[in-house]
Design a protein around this motif. Structure first.
Motif, PDB file in Angstrom:
ATOM      1  N   LYS A  77       0.775  -1.168  -0.017  1.00 33.07           N
ATOM      2  CA  LYS A  77       0.087  -0.014  -0.029  1.00 33.07           C
ATOM      3  C   LYS A  77       0.620   1.419   0.085  1.00 33.07           C
ATOM      4  CE  LYS A  77      -3.983  -2.332   1.792  1.00 33.07           C
ATOM      5  NZ  LYS A  77      -4.832  -2.197   2.849  1.00 33.07           N
ATOM      6  N   GLU A  80       1.073   2.833  -3.480  1.00 34.39           N
ATOM      7  CA  GLU A  80      -0.026   3.231  -3.956  1.00 34.39           C
ATOM      8  C   GLU A  80      -0.095   4.824  -3.551  1.00 34.39           C
ATOM      9  OE1 GLU A  80      -2.632  -0.777  -3.457  1.00 34.39           O
ATOM     10  OE2 GLU A  80      -3.118   0.847  -2.280  1.00 34.39           O
ATOM     11  N   LEU A  81      -0.442   5.696  -4.774  1.00 30.49           N
ATOM     12  CA  LEU A  81      -0.410   7.101  -4.599  1.00 30.49           C
ATOM     13  C   LEU A  81      -1.622   7.772  -4.325  1.00 30.49           C
ATOM     14  CD1 LEU A  81       2.763   7.774  -6.937  1.00 30.49           C
ATOM     15  CD2 LEU A  81       2.662   7.661  -4.360  1.00 30.49           C
ATOM     16  N   ASP A  82      -2.969   6.975  -4.978  1.00 25.31           N
ATOM     17  CA  ASP A  82      -4.173   7.472  -5.044  1.00 25.31           C
ATOM     18  C   ASP A  82      -4.663   8.030  -3.570  1.00 25.31           C
ATOM     19  OD1 ASP A  82      -7.235   6.542  -4.991  1.00 25.31           O
ATOM     20  OD2 ASP A  82      -6.615   7.808  -6.777  1.00 25.31           O
ATOM     21  N   VAL A  83      -5.033   8.931  -3.689  1.00 28.42           N
ATOM     22  CA  VAL A  83      -5.558   9.592  -2.302  1.00 28.42           C
ATOM     23  C   VAL A  83      -6.480   8.837  -1.556  1.00 28.42           C
ATOM     24  CG1 VAL A  83      -6.528  11.739  -1.197  1.00 28.42           C
ATOM     25  CG2 VAL A  83      -5.104  12.161  -3.005  1.00 28.42           C
ATOM     26  N   LYS A  84      -7.546   8.497  -2.478  1.00 28.65           N
ATOM     27  CA  LYS A  84      -8.800   7.627  -1.987  1.00 28.65           C
ATOM     28  C   LYS A  84      -8.083   6.266  -1.251  1.00 28.65           C
ATOM     29  CE  LYS A  84     -13.170   5.694  -2.902  1.00 28.65           C
ATOM     30  NZ  LYS A  84     -14.251   5.520  -3.949  1.00 28.65           N
ATOM     31  N   GLN A  85      -7.019   5.636  -2.021  1.00 29.87           N
ATOM     32  CA  GLN A  85      -6.723   4.459  -1.496  1.00 29.87           C
ATOM     33  C   GLN A  85      -5.765   4.720  -0.115  1.00 29.87           C
ATOM     34  OE1 GLN A  85      -4.564   2.989  -5.123  1.00 29.87           O
ATOM     35  NE2 GLN A  85      -6.451   1.687  -5.669  1.00 29.87           N
ATOM     36  N   ALA A  86      -4.850   5.861  -0.256  1.00 31.54           N
ATOM     37  CA  ALA A  86      -3.998   6.117   0.893  1.00 31.54           C
ATOM     38  C   ALA A  86      -4.822   6.438   2.183  1.00 31.54           C
ATOM     39  CB  ALA A  86      -3.091   7.563   0.602  1.00 31.54           C
ATOM     40  N   SER A  87      -6.145   7.010   2.019  1.00 29.93           N
ATOM     41  CA  SER A  87      -6.942   7.243   3.302  1.00 29.93           C
ATOM     42  C   SER A  87      -7.410   5.705   3.625  1.00 29.93           C
ATOM     43  CB  SER A  87      -8.155   8.089   2.581  1.00 29.93           C
ATOM     44  OG  SER A  87      -8.941   8.027   3.715  1.00 29.93           O
ATOM     45  N   LYS A  88      -7.814   4.972   2.594  1.00 27.04           N
ATOM     46  CA  LYS A  88      -8.203   3.511   3.068  1.00 27.04           C
ATOM     47  C   LYS A  88      -6.983   2.897   3.873  1.00 27.04           C
ATOM     48  CE  LYS A  88     -11.982   2.799   0.126  1.00 27.04           C
ATOM     49  NZ  LYS A  88     -12.699   1.578  -0.928  1.00 27.04           N
ATOM     50  N   HIS A  89      -6.166   3.073   3.314  1.00 26.66           N
ATOM     51  CA  HIS A  89      -4.661   2.474   3.828  1.00 26.66           C
ATOM     52  C   HIS A  89      -4.598   2.849   5.245  1.00 26.66           C
ATOM     53  CE1 HIS A  89      -0.616   1.008   4.578  1.00 26.66           C
ATOM     54  NE2 HIS A  89      -0.149   2.407   4.554  1.00 26.66           N
TER      55      HIS A  89
END
Length: 132
Positions: A77, A80-89
């Motif tokens: 994770k 992964e640079l996507d903001v949404k994915q980072a938030s989930k991470h």
């Protein structure tokens, strides 16, 4: 125990204000410390040949697998640079941290119980020995 919990709580709160590089450095240090502590525990378990050691060895192996899964997930994770994915991470990492703290607290309570039971067993053995 509550002092350590407060210390961890304060550290987590303060970490939200620290730059990313510092967080990564702290995470690496924490990971190294956890690995060193795990190694120390494994070494102590290896020195003990009782049934209790076998149960603790099984618990350690289970914990090691859990830690490896968390670390693999963190590494995946991180890229992964996507903001949404980072938030989930972040949410998953926070949940993992809460679980680890809860697990540690339970382990401390189990250790206290085991120590008290050991004392009771030793007292019973001593009483039997002196009554003969």
């Amino acid at each position: 125990m509550s002092a350590k919990a407060k210390e961890v709580e304060d550290k987590v709160h303060a970490a939200t204000e620290v730059q990313r590089a510092k967080l990564e450095e702290d995470a690496a240090q924490a990971r190294t410390a956890a690995q060193e502590r795990s190694q120390e525990i494994r070494e102590r378990i290896e020195k003990t040949k009782s049934d209790a050691a076998a149960r603790w060895r099984d618990l350690q192996e289970s914990w090691d697998r859990h830690v490896q899964q968390i670390q693999a997930s963190v590494e995946k994770k991180r890229h992964e640079l996507d903001v949404k994915q980072a938030s989930k991470h972040a949410e998953v990492a926070e949940a993992d941290a809460e679980f680890a703290v809860a697990h540690a607290m339970a382990a401390i309570e189990e250790a206290e119980y085991a120590a008290l039971e050991a004392l009771l067993a030793r007292n019973a053995a001593n009483e039997l020995r002196t009554s003969r």
